[in-house]
Design a protein around this motif. Structure first.
Motif, PDB file in Angstrom:
ATOM      1  N   ALA A  18      37.824   5.104  24.528  1.00 36.56           N
ATOM      2  CA  ALA A  18      36.630   5.542  23.799  1.00 36.56           C
ATOM      3  C   ALA A  18      36.072   4.414  22.935  1.00 36.56           C
ATOM      4  CB  ALA A  18      36.962   6.757  22.930  1.00 36.56           C
ATOM      5  N   THR A  19      36.952   3.641  22.319  1.00 42.03           N
ATOM      6  CA  THR A  19      36.510   2.523  21.477  1.00 42.03           C
ATOM      7  C   THR A  19      35.838   1.438  22.309  1.00 42.03           C
ATOM      8  OG1 THR A  19      38.289   2.981  19.910  1.00 42.03           O
ATOM      9  CG2 THR A  19      37.283   0.792  19.816  1.00 42.03           C
ATOM     10  N   VAL A  20      36.422   1.107  23.448  1.00 38.74           N
ATOM     11  CA  VAL A  20      35.834   0.087  24.323  1.00 38.74           C
ATOM     12  C   VAL A  20      34.482   0.561  24.867  1.00 38.74           C
ATOM     13  CG1 VAL A  20      36.132  -1.120  26.526  1.00 38.74           C
ATOM     14  CG2 VAL A  20      38.029  -0.997  24.903  1.00 38.74           C
ATOM     15  N   ALA A  21      34.402   1.838  25.251  1.00 44.05           N
ATOM     16  CA  ALA A  21      33.137   2.373  25.766  1.00 44.05           C
ATOM     17  C   ALA A  21      32.059   2.348  24.692  1.00 44.05           C
ATOM     18  CB  ALA A  21      33.342   3.796  26.273  1.00 44.05           C
ATOM     19  N   THR A  22      32.419   2.712  23.479  1.00 44.78           N
ATOM     20  CA  THR A  22      31.453   2.694  22.375  1.00 44.78           C
ATOM     21  C   THR A  22      31.009   1.270  22.063  1.00 44.78           C
ATOM     22  OG1 THR A  22      32.355   4.727  21.446  1.00 44.78           O
ATOM     23  CG2 THR A  22      31.121   3.304  19.953  1.00 44.78           C
ATOM     24  N   VAL A  53      37.746  11.083  16.518  1.00 47.67           N
ATOM     25  CA  VAL A  53      38.605  12.245  16.781  1.00 47.67           C
ATOM     26  C   VAL A  53      39.941  11.808  17.378  1.00 47.67           C
ATOM     27  CG1 VAL A  53      38.818  14.297  18.249  1.00 47.67           C
ATOM     28  CG2 VAL A  53      36.706  13.884  16.992  1.00 47.67           C
ATOM     29  N   LEU A  54      39.897  10.919  18.358  1.00 51.64           N
ATOM     30  CA  LEU A  54      41.135  10.474  19.006  1.00 51.64           C
ATOM     31  C   LEU A  54      41.961   9.569  18.088  1.00 51.64           C
ATOM     32  CD1 LEU A  54      39.712   9.931  22.571  1.00 51.64           C
ATOM     33  CD2 LEU A  54      41.459  11.598  21.919  1.00 51.64           C
ATOM     34  N   ALA A  55      41.301   8.757  17.280  1.00 57.54           N
ATOM     35  CA  ALA A  55      42.040   7.932  16.325  1.00 57.54           C
ATOM     36  C   ALA A  55      42.743   8.817  15.294  1.00 57.54           C
ATOM     37  CB  ALA A  55      41.099   6.947  15.633  1.00 57.54           C
ATOM     38  N   TYR A  56      42.062   9.832  14.816  1.00 59.17           N
ATOM     39  CA  TYR A  56      42.672  10.775  13.880  1.00 59.17           C
ATOM     40  C   TYR A  56      43.842  11.499  14.536  1.00 59.17           C
ATOM     41  CZ  TYR A  56      43.381  14.879  11.007  1.00 59.17           C
ATOM     42  OH  TYR A  56      43.960  15.873  10.248  1.00 59.17           O
ATOM     43  N   ARG A  67      41.920  20.367  23.165  1.00 59.75           N
ATOM     44  CA  ARG A  67      40.976  21.497  23.201  1.00 59.75           C
ATOM     45  C   ARG A  67      39.571  21.074  22.755  1.00 59.75           C
ATOM     46  NH1 ARG A  67      45.505  23.521  20.587  1.00 59.75           N
ATOM     47  NH2 ARG A  67      46.745  24.916  21.875  1.00 59.75           N
ATOM     48  N   LEU A  68      39.505  20.105  21.885  1.00 62.35           N
ATOM     49  CA  LEU A  68      38.220  19.594  21.412  1.00 62.35           C
ATOM     50  C   LEU A  68      37.691  18.486  22.318  1.00 62.35           C
ATOM     51  CD1 LEU A  68      36.006  19.398  19.203  1.00 62.35           C
ATOM     52  CD2 LEU A  68      37.493  17.774  18.038  1.00 62.35           C
ATOM     53  N   VAL A  69      38.562  17.631  22.810  1.00 63.00           N
ATOM     54  CA  VAL A  69      38.149  16.439  23.549  1.00 63.00           C
ATOM     55  C   VAL A  69      37.714  16.764  24.979  1.00 63.00           C
ATOM     56  CG1 VAL A  69      38.954  14.213  24.417  1.00 63.00           C
ATOM     57  CG2 VAL A  69      39.552  14.929  22.111  1.00 63.00           C
ATOM     58  N   LEU A  70      38.409  17.654  25.645  1.00 65.14           N
ATOM     59  CA  LEU A  70      38.095  17.933  27.056  1.00 65.14           C
ATOM     60  C   LEU A  70      36.657  18.405  27.285  1.00 65.14           C
ATOM     61  CD1 LEU A  70      41.417  19.364  28.524  1.00 65.14           C
ATOM     62  CD2 LEU A  70      40.262  17.236  29.114  1.00 65.14           C
ATOM     63  N   PRO A  71      36.090  19.299  26.465  1.00 66.26           N
ATOM     64  CA  PRO A  71      34.688  19.669  26.691  1.00 66.26           C
ATOM     65  C   PRO A  71      33.719  18.489  26.563  1.00 66.26           C
ATOM     66  CG  PRO A  71      35.747  21.293  25.298  1.00 66.26           C
ATOM     67  CD  PRO A  71      36.717  20.156  25.447  1.00 66.26           C
ATOM     68  N   PHE A  72      33.993  17.581  25.630  1.00 64.13           N
ATOM     69  CA  PHE A  72      33.164  16.378  25.503  1.00 64.13           C
ATOM     70  C   PHE A  72      33.246  15.540  26.783  1.00 64.13           C
ATOM     71  CE2 PHE A  72      33.152  17.528  21.133  1.00 64.13           C
ATOM     72  CZ  PHE A  72      32.101  16.862  20.529  1.00 64.13           C
ATOM     73  N   CYS A  73      34.467  15.422  27.320  1.00 63.29           N
ATOM     74  CA  CYS A  73      34.662  14.620  28.537  1.00 63.29           C
ATOM     75  C   CYS A  73      33.982  15.253  29.742  1.00 63.29           C
ATOM     76  CB  CYS A  73      36.156  14.446  28.815  1.00 63.29           C
ATOM     77  SG  CYS A  73      36.964  13.387  27.625  1.00 63.29           S
ATOM     78  N   VAL A  74      34.084  16.555  29.860  1.00 61.27           N
ATOM     79  CA  VAL A  74      33.453  17.241  30.993  1.00 61.27           C
ATOM     80  C   VAL A  74      31.936  17.093  30.919  1.00 61.27           C
ATOM     81  CG1 VAL A  74      33.042  19.514  32.026  1.00 61.27           C
ATOM     82  CG2 VAL A  74      35.352  18.854  31.360  1.00 61.27           C
ATOM     83  N   GLY A  75      31.372  17.306  29.742  1.00 60.34           N
ATOM     84  CA  GLY A  75      29.928  17.156  29.577  1.00 60.34           C
ATOM     85  C   GLY A  75      29.454  15.733  29.824  1.00 60.34           C
ATOM     86  N   GLY A  76      30.168  14.763  29.263  1.00 66.47           N
ATOM     87  CA  GLY A  76      29.796  13.363  29.449  1.00 66.47           C
ATOM     88  C   GLY A  76      29.942  12.913  30.889  1.00 66.47           C
ATOM     89  N   ALA A  77      31.018  13.340  31.533  1.00 65.72           N
ATOM     90  CA  ALA A  77      31.225  12.974  32.937  1.00 65.72           C
ATOM     91  C   ALA A  77      30.157  13.612  33.822  1.00 65.72           C
ATOM     92  CB  ALA A  77      32.619  13.386  33.397  1.00 65.72           C
ATOM     93  N   ALA A  78      29.771  14.831  33.512  1.00 64.82           N
ATOM     94  CA  ALA A  78      28.719  15.496  34.296  1.00 64.82           C
ATOM     95  C   ALA A  78      27.389  14.752  34.161  1.00 64.82           C
ATOM     96  CB  ALA A  78      28.574  16.950  33.854  1.00 64.82           C
TER      97      ALA A  78
END
Length: 136
Positions: A18-22, A53-56, A67-78
């Motif tokens: 996530a850090t590299v992508a950002t 979120v992932l660093a925390y 539970r919080l990260v997977l919906p972000f990943c699904v939406g972003g990947a879509a």
């Protein structure tokens, strides 16, 4: 009992991706002057919070963060998959701006975003499986 070192490794890997992508998206826009299209902005909205979120989650060893990260990943990947599809159908251009036509070897920017969201999703999916397995 939960295996924290392995779970923390998955969290660390996801946080690094996530850090590299950002950092990459900021480099493209601020460093190289590439203007993000509308779909790129939506993908950024879904990627940028994942760094914090992932660093925390890594710092606190919170394995339930999937539970919080997977919906972000699904939406972003879509979104990234749709933009990559547009790139193929439209012959290398993006109807939303043009960033899909920019090749950063060997893949386009939307393809890079898709890879990042998929890698983070796989890490957090592995975390979910490990967490559920350890509960039983």
């Amino acid at each position: 009992m939960l295996s924290l070192p392995r779970s923390r490794s998955l969290l660390a890997a996801a946080a690094i991706v996530a850090t590299v992508a950002t950092a990459g998206s900021l480099t493209y826009s601020l460093g190289l002057g590439l203007t993000p299209c509308e779909l790129c902005w939506y993908q950024r909205i879904l990627m940028y919070p994942l760094v914090a979120v992932l660093a925390y989650a890594y710092y606190t060893a919170d394995t339930g963060i999937y539970r919080l990260v997977l919906p972000f990943c699904v939406g972003g990947a879509a979104l990234a998959a749709y933009q990559s599809y547009l790139q193929v159908v439209a012959g290398g251009t993006c109807t939303f701006g043009g960033c899909a036509a920019v090749y950063i070897r060997p893949v386009t920017i939307p393809n890079q975003s898709l890879i990042a969201f998929c890698l983070i999703g796989l890490c957090t999916l592995g975390l979910a499986v490990r967490t559920r397995r350890d509960r039983t």
